[in-house]
Design an enzyme around this catalytic site. Sequence first.
Site, PDB file in Angstrom:
ATOM      1  N   TYR A   1     -14.223  -3.731   9.122  1.00  0.00           N
ATOM      2  CA  TYR A   1     -12.886  -3.131   9.263  1.00  0.00           C
ATOM      3  C   TYR A   1     -12.318  -3.357  10.671  1.00  0.00           C
ATOM      4  CZ  TYR A   1      -9.367   0.634   9.007  1.00  0.00           C
ATOM      5  OH  TYR A   1      -8.206   1.362   9.024  1.00  0.00           O
TER       6      TYR A   1
ATOM      7  N   GLY B   1       0.829  -1.210   0.000  1.00  0.00           N
ATOM      8  CA  GLY B   1       0.000   0.000   0.000  1.00  0.00           C
ATOM      9  C   GLY B   1       0.854   1.245   0.000  1.00  0.00           C
ATOM     10  N   ALA B   2       1.929   1.205  -0.781  1.00  0.00           N
ATOM     11  CA  ALA B   2       2.956   2.257  -0.707  1.00  0.00           C
ATOM     12  C   ALA B   2       2.738   3.376  -1.714  1.00  0.00           C
ATOM     13  CB  ALA B   2       4.343   1.644  -0.912  1.00  0.00           C
TER      14      ALA B   2
ATOM     15  N   ILE C   1      -6.143   9.626  10.661  1.00  0.00           N
ATOM     16  CA  ILE C   1      -5.000  10.156   9.912  1.00  0.00           C
ATOM     17  C   ILE C   1      -5.499  10.723   8.580  1.00  0.00           C
ATOM     18  CG2 ILE C   1      -2.710   9.627   8.986  1.00  0.00           C
ATOM     19  CD1 ILE C   1      -2.974   9.102  12.035  1.00  0.00           C
TER      20      ILE C   1
END
Length: 249
Positions: free
Chosen positions: A161, A25-26, A194
């Site tokens: 989740y 997931g970069a 975030i």
Amino acid sequence: MSITQLPWRRPCREWSLSRVAVVTGASRGIGAAIAKRLSEAGYELALVASSPWLEAPVYSSRVVTYQADVSDYEAVKAMVARIKADFGRIDVLINNAGITRDGLILQMAEADYDRVMDINLKGQFNLIRHISPIMLRQKSGRIINISSVAGLIGNAGQTNYATAKAGTIGLTKSVARELAPRGITCNAIAPGFIETDMTKDLEVPLQQMIPLGVSGQPEDIAATAVFLASEGARYITGEVIRVDGGMGM
Ligand code: NAD
């Protein structure tokens, strides 16, 4: 008793000069921030995302990009073999790839439950399953799984989740126990709110929910990830570190 006198193996051996980190997931958000900080710390990078990379990010160290769906066991196996061939070793795994498919439990579609579990939880298993043999042969390694404060305290509208993120904590602690005798540590980071693409459409009453009163930045998670990968964290394993402005306390 000094650390060297302890009866078990040293938590990790000295790092080689060229350390290699795999970050899933970069391509954006938290994963991109972790990759950037690891590059600044001197790591060579194998960067993974689900979409095609238009171009490799330019960091201060060597970067190779890979496209793979982390939920696909065979695709991850083939990709890890390619990374091993490209770099020769893997020192750090950052299991960061994740998605949300939010909905109230009474309305949650089975497909949305399954997809979140497949990517967020099984995806982390897939990477660990195929990278841990490499770390075992090296007798060193750092595994860092990105969980969530939702996995610690739950969240209405995120049953899938929060379940997956709670699962990553059990995964982290079990892997930590199994691999500790071989000098490999495994820890989790539980971010709070975030600012990334994942959260850009959410309206959160920050002052009410977050004691520090502000949202976090991807760099806040990156700083903790780089610390957990560093020699300074050699004696930490099976830990879950909240980086959430106090949200989950
Ligand atoms: P993001 O949506 O900005 O980025 C997600 C990344 O994961 C992208 O690079 C995407 O390509 C990759 N990805 C998605 N599905 C994939 C798949 N099947 N295979 C491979 N890669 C895939 O999200 P983010 O906010 O940067 O989140 C990163 C991690 O942090 C996730 O695990 C997320 O659950 C976790 N997290 C985020 C927050 C937050 O507030 N943003 C809070 C807690 C935890």
